[in-house]
Design an enzyme around this catalytic site. Structure first.
Site, PDB file in Angstrom:
ATOM      1  CE  LYS A  33     -54.015  39.355  17.070  1.00  0.00           C
ATOM      2  NZ  LYS A  33     -53.858  39.083  18.064  1.00  0.00           N
ATOM      3  NE  ARG A 219     -60.824  34.269  18.953  1.00  0.00           N
ATOM      4  CZ  ARG A 219     -61.403  33.993  19.674  1.00  0.00           C
ATOM      5  NH1 ARG A 219     -62.544  32.888  19.999  1.00  0.00           N
ATOM      6  NH2 ARG A 219     -60.251  33.790  21.029  1.00  0.00           N
TER       7      ARG A 219
HETATM    8  C1  LIG Z   1     -58.351  36.674  20.745  1.00  0.00           C
HETATM    9  C2  LIG Z   1     -57.830  36.195  19.912  1.00  0.00           C
HETATM   10  N1  LIG Z   1     -58.118  35.769  18.824  1.00  0.00           N
HETATM   11  C3  LIG Z   1     -57.467  34.962  18.260  1.00  0.00           C
HETATM   12  C4  LIG Z   1     -56.483  34.302  17.200  1.00  0.00           C
HETATM   13  C5  LIG Z   1     -55.026  34.179  16.864  1.00  0.00           C
HETATM   14  O1  LIG Z   1     -54.177  33.935  17.493  1.00  0.00           O
HETATM   15  P1  LIG Z   1     -53.361  32.222  15.902  1.00  0.00           P
HETATM   16  O2  LIG Z   1     -53.275  33.602  15.880  1.00  0.00           O
HETATM   17  O3  LIG Z   1     -52.921  31.904  17.006  1.00  0.00           O
HETATM   18  O4  LIG Z   1     -53.844  31.937  14.723  1.00  0.00           O
HETATM   19  C6  LIG Z   1     -55.771  36.061  18.630  1.00  0.00           C
HETATM   20  C7  LIG Z   1     -54.482  36.069  18.339  1.00  0.00           C
HETATM   21  O5  LIG Z   1     -53.396  36.469  18.777  1.00  0.00           O
HETATM   22  C8  LIG Z   1     -56.387  36.505  19.691  1.00  0.00           C
HETATM   23  O6  LIG Z   1     -55.948  37.553  19.561  1.00  0.00           O
END
Ligand SMILES: Cc1ncc(COP(=O)(O)O)c(C=O)c1O
Length: 375
Positions: A33, A219
């Protein structure tokens, strides 16, 4: 490099994903994203898939559809929708969509009917973050509705999921509480006959530090870009982004010279100033300005020496106080990259997190140049 550039090492993204895969038995979702956290969404996604990412994750449908159009065929989840979005387009493109409420589930039912195929749904439980996800009290009703919608052929429940609040804080008790709430939520789902293909909870920090949160899918966002999700902890990942520019002007100034808007920085000796053509219009945080020795100020490496910026960050440029170190117009000035300074150094100088630093540099003014295998 012409004047300024953001270089993105796609091999680093690919290799970071491969390294993350080695740390878990779960599948890896690459979170791309916000234009791949500033690295370029489609190239980052391709590199992540080349490294073994089995899933892609984005916030919005508007991000998911271009990934499909670019030919990325792996399972993909988009999780943030305002009411009335054309979710049927997502269903038709086989984009999985999240539902945190009865209203959102109802929209997905309509979207599935309109697309003439069941919407692939990930039902989200709020285990404690207090942001997306159904509150625990509403979870049984949501599970009941999801089971019915699935029996009616309008949706397919692909996932049950949640998001952690403080996995980046080692030992934070909230992780255990959220994990327990997630287990309870899965148990409730089972009671209603909802058996998701994938259960997912972990972000990068939890992927790297809490194997008990991995379930079927993790994720990972920041870690695939090679940055640490836990301040001060090095997980051996490779930063993919470098922000740099060529010095446009060098001048020797006497002690007492005010520098940049507001003249907040005043030289305390004769010194050399270098003008570097990157500013807040390109992503440099204005909070990394430096009015004097008491402030950290954004670091800039020129000729192997790390200097600090002087005065306020402007829209297009910063001024760097180089002391008596020789600097020449055209020299390459690196704000951050794989070595020193790092995005973490800039985050510290600006009072923010490394996520924000790289994401800010995703703007369109500075050319983004790719190195390495795109996959
Ligand atoms: C719902 C969700 N999952 C996973 C992530 C990934 O997080 P990170 O970048 O800390 O791995 C994000 C990012 O903010 C998120 O909004």
């Amino acid at each position: 490099m012409w004047q300024a550039e953001v270089r993105v090492d796609l091999s680093a993204i690919r290799d970071n994903v491969t390294a993350l895969r080695a740390r878990t038995t779960a599948d890896v979702m690459a979170v791309v994203k916000a234009d791949g956290y500033g690295h370029g969404m489609v190239p980052a996604a391709r590199a992540a898939v080349a490294g073994g990412a089995a899933w892609l994750g984005v916030a919005t449908l508007a991000e998911a559809l271009p990934l499909r159009r670019a030919g990325l065929t792996v399972p993909m989840l988009a999780w943030l929708h305002a009411p009335g979005m054309p979710l049927h387009e997502g269903v038709a493109a086989e984009v999985d969509l999240s539902a945190s409420s009865l209203g959102q589930l109802a929209e997905l039912v309509v979207a599935g009917r309109r697309a003439q195929r069941p919407a692939r749904v990930h039902v989200k439980l709020d285990t404690g973050l207090g942001r997306g996800g159904a509150p625990v009290a509403q979870w049984p009703a949501l599970m009941e509705a999801a089971a019915k919608a699935q029996a009616d052929g309008d949706v397919e429940v692909i996932g049950v999921w949640s998001h952690l609040a403080s996995a980046d804080v080692p030992g934070d008790a909230s992780v255990d509480r959220q994990l327990a709430a997630f287990a309870d939520g899965l148990e409730v789902a089972g009671r209603f006959g909802v058996r998701p293909h994938v259960r997912h909870l972990a972000n990068s920090a939890a992927t790297l530090t809490r194997p008990d949160t991995h379930f079927d899918l993790v994720r990972t966002g920041i870690a695939i870009y090679g940055l640490s999700p836990v301040a001060g902890v090095d997980f051996g990942l490779h930063p993919a982004m470098t922000a740099r520019a060529r010095v446009t002007l060098v001048k020797r100034v006497p002690a007492g010279q005010g520098v940049s808007y507001g003249l907040t920085y005043v030289t305390d000796r004769e010194t050399t100033l270098a003008v570097v053509p990157l500013g807040y219009g390109d992503g440099v945080p204005r909070h990394a300005s430096r009015s004097g020795p008491a402030e950290i100020g954004g670091p800039v490496e020129i000729g192997g020496v790390v200097h600090r910026i002087a005065g306020r960050v402007c829209m297009d440029q910063v001024v760097v106080d180089c002391g008596d170190t020789p600097v020449t117009p055209g020299d390459v000035a690196t704000l951050f990259g794989a070595g020193t300074p790092s995005a973490d150094d800039w985050a510290e100088a600006a009072g923010t997190i490394n996520y924000e630093i790289v994401t800010r540099f995703g703007g369109s003014r500075v050319p983004r140049v790719y190195d390495g295998a795109a996959g």
